[in-house]
Design an enzyme around this catalytic site. Structure first.
Site, PDB file in Angstrom:
ATOM      1  N   ASP A   1       0.828  -1.209   0.000  1.00 60.36           N
ATOM      2  CA  ASP A   1       0.000   0.000   0.000  1.00 60.36           C
ATOM      3  C   ASP A   1       0.865   1.262   0.000  1.00 60.36           C
ATOM      4  O   ASP A   1       1.977   1.246   0.532  1.00 60.36           O
ATOM      5  CB  ASP A   1      -0.901  -0.028   1.250  1.00 60.36           C
ATOM      6  N   GLY A   2       0.324   2.312  -0.592  1.00 57.07           N
ATOM      7  CA  GLY A   2       0.989   3.618  -0.520  1.00 57.07           C
ATOM      8  C   GLY A   2       1.534   4.115  -1.849  1.00 57.07           C
ATOM      9  O   GLY A   2       2.191   5.163  -1.882  1.00 57.07           O
TER      10      GLY A   2
ATOM     11  N   GLY B   1      -0.080   5.428  -4.367  1.00 57.19           N
ATOM     12  CA  GLY B   1      -0.727   6.686  -4.742  1.00 57.19           C
ATOM     13  C   GLY B   1      -0.154   7.850  -3.952  1.00 57.19           C
ATOM     14  O   GLY B   1       0.164   8.910  -4.509  1.00 57.19           O
TER      15      GLY B   1
ATOM     16  N   HIS C   1       2.546   3.364  -9.078  1.00 57.43           N
ATOM     17  CA  HIS C   1       2.397   1.926  -9.368  1.00 57.43           C
ATOM     18  C   HIS C   1       3.630   1.401 -10.119  1.00 57.43           C
ATOM     19  O   HIS C   1       4.092   0.290  -9.853  1.00 57.43           O
ATOM     20  CB  HIS C   1       1.121   1.672 -10.176  1.00 57.43           C
TER      21      HIS C   1
ATOM     22  N   LEU D   1      11.442 -20.419  -4.853  1.00 60.58           N
ATOM     23  CA  LEU D   1      10.481 -19.600  -4.104  1.00 60.58           C
ATOM     24  C   LEU D   1       9.182 -19.602  -4.903  1.00 60.58           C
ATOM     25  O   LEU D   1       9.217 -19.559  -6.134  1.00 60.58           O
ATOM     26  CB  LEU D   1      11.025 -18.157  -4.008  1.00 60.58           C
TER      27      LEU D   1
HETATM   28  C1  FPP Z   1      -1.999   0.126  -3.316  1.00 57.93           C
HETATM   29  O1  FPP Z   1      -1.553   1.446  -3.346  1.00 57.93           O
HETATM   30  C2  FPP Z   1      -1.478  -0.585  -4.460  1.00 57.93           C
HETATM   31  C3  FPP Z   1      -2.255  -1.204  -5.409  1.00 57.93           C
HETATM   32  C4  FPP Z   1      -3.714  -1.197  -5.399  1.00 57.93           C
HETATM   33  C5  FPP Z   1      -1.645  -1.883  -6.518  1.00 57.93           C
HETATM   34  C6  FPP Z   1      -0.514  -2.778  -6.128  1.00 57.93           C
HETATM   35  C7  FPP Z   1       0.319  -2.887  -7.302  1.00 57.93           C
HETATM   36  C8  FPP Z   1       1.643  -2.795  -7.334  1.00 57.93           C
HETATM   37  C9  FPP Z   1       2.538  -2.716  -6.177  1.00 57.93           C
HETATM   38  C10 FPP Z   1       2.339  -2.731  -8.585  1.00 57.93           C
HETATM   39  C11 FPP Z   1       1.748  -3.622  -9.582  1.00 57.93           C
HETATM   40  C12 FPP Z   1       2.282  -4.968  -9.472  1.00 57.93           C
HETATM   41  C13 FPP Z   1       2.267  -5.753 -10.540  1.00 57.93           C
HETATM   42  C14 FPP Z   1       2.755  -7.134 -10.465  1.00 57.93           C
HETATM   43  C15 FPP Z   1       1.740  -5.219 -11.794  1.00 57.93           C
HETATM   44  P1  FPP Z   1      -2.637   2.592  -3.468  1.00 57.93           P
HETATM   45  O2  FPP Z   1      -2.812   2.927  -4.898  1.00 57.93           O
HETATM   46  O3  FPP Z   1      -3.896   2.177  -2.776  1.00 57.93           O
HETATM   47  O4  FPP Z   1      -1.913   3.735  -2.683  1.00 57.93           O
HETATM   48  P2  FPP Z   1      -2.601   4.863  -1.810  1.00 57.93           P
HETATM   49  O5  FPP Z   1      -3.260   4.183  -0.642  1.00 57.93           O
HETATM   50  O6  FPP Z   1      -1.437   5.704  -1.388  1.00 57.93           O
HETATM   51  O7  FPP Z   1      -3.559   5.590  -2.695  1.00 57.93           O
END
Ligand code: FPP
Length: 261
Positions: free
Chosen positions: A35-36, A38, A52, A147
């Site tokens: 998370d984080g 954004g 992302h 893994l």
């Molecule tokens: C949460 O951060 C992250 C996601 C919803 C996407 C997770 C994806 C990745 C780490 C990269 C993609 C991975 C692959 C394999 C393509 P958020 O957008 O909710 O952040 P915020 O809470 O700060 O808004």
């Protein structure tokens, strides 16, 4: 080869070699709520998609680092939840495109490193392009034995449990099992994670302290680790810190403390 050498230097300079070479007190399975992304982007005046993209780089480093710990056999990553479809269409499209691009870019090295990739979640909701990429990476990495990386895509724990209950109900209706034969093991084996041990440690980056519909059944006795660090900034040293913290936890599984520890 150059990437691998850089990676070894990178991992070696931050992580604890002692922990890497032991299987004692090392979580065999780590699950991560990444998370984080954004907020990482916003704080830099960037679009969310840049967060992302940086999140993919972080994931890349973490997987390579995780593969160095002897006792660590499974990593489960919360990539896209069933609720994430509610994000703006451009962000959803971008995440799906990023997923497919990452699969193409990383496939060769994942195979070289003997990392097996499995994808769990509801594939019915995905486009044909996405399912084709997922099928490809699962097939191409199937023999990996270093893994196992589980990517949760279009996943939520409640959807997974609903699916498991439907499967078991259908088996009861077909006369294959009696209702009173359903126990915790039967339910566990009807989950998407059937055959995968429960996570020992669940890490959530980005400061929130909740599970957000992630591995609710499997995480019944998982140790939880929350960090303020945004996912794009989470590196091998942060993984090592989480593993060290885990090594000091006393897991009792509802029983009494072992005095010898
Ligand atoms: C949460 O951060 C992250 C996601 C919803 C996407 C997770 C994806 C990745 C780490 C990269 C993609 C991975 C692959 C394999 C393509 P958020 O957008 O909710 O952040 P915020 O809470 O700060 O808004």
């Amino acid at each position: 080869m150059a990437i691998r050498i850089i990676n070894i230097i990178f991992v070696g300079s931050f992580a604890n070699e002692e922990l890497m070479n032991t299987t004692e007190k090392i979580p065999g399975h780590i699950a991560i709520i990444m998370d984080g992304n954004g907020r990482w982007a916003r704080e830099r005046g960037l679009e969310r998609c840049e967060g992302h993209k940086q999140g993919v780089s972080a994931l890349r480093n973490i997987i390579r680092s995780a593969a160095q710990y002897k006792g660590l056999r499974y990593m489960t990553l919360y990539v896209f939840s069933t609720e994430n479809w509610g994000r703006p269409k451009e962000e959803v499209d971008m995440l799906m495109e990023l997923l497919c691009r990452s699969i193409v870019n990383e496939l060769h090295e994942l195979k070289q490193e003997h990392i097996r990739v499995l994808v769990i979640g509801d594939r019915n909701g995905m486009s044909q392009t996405v399912t084709e990429h997922i099928d490809l990476i699962e097939k191409e990495t199937a023999s990996g034995n270093a893994l196992t990386m589980l990517l949760c895509i279009n996943y939520s724990s409640r959807a997974e449990l609903t699916h498991a209950m439907q499967t078991l109900a259908a088996r009861v209706a077909a006369g294959e099992i009696n209702p009173d034969e359903i126990d915790a093991d039967t339910i566990t084996s009807a989950l998407y994670t059937s055959g995968i041990p429960d996570p020992d440690l669940i890490i959530r980056t980005g400061g929130e302290q909740r599970l957000s519909n992630f591995l609710l059944w499997q995480g019944a006795y998982s140790e939880l680790y929350f960090t303020q660090t945004y996912w794009p900034d989470f590196g091998p040293a942060d993984l090592d810190a989480a593993i060290k913290e885990y090594a000091h936890r006393n897991r009792r599984f509802g029983k009494v403390c072992d005095d010898k520890e």
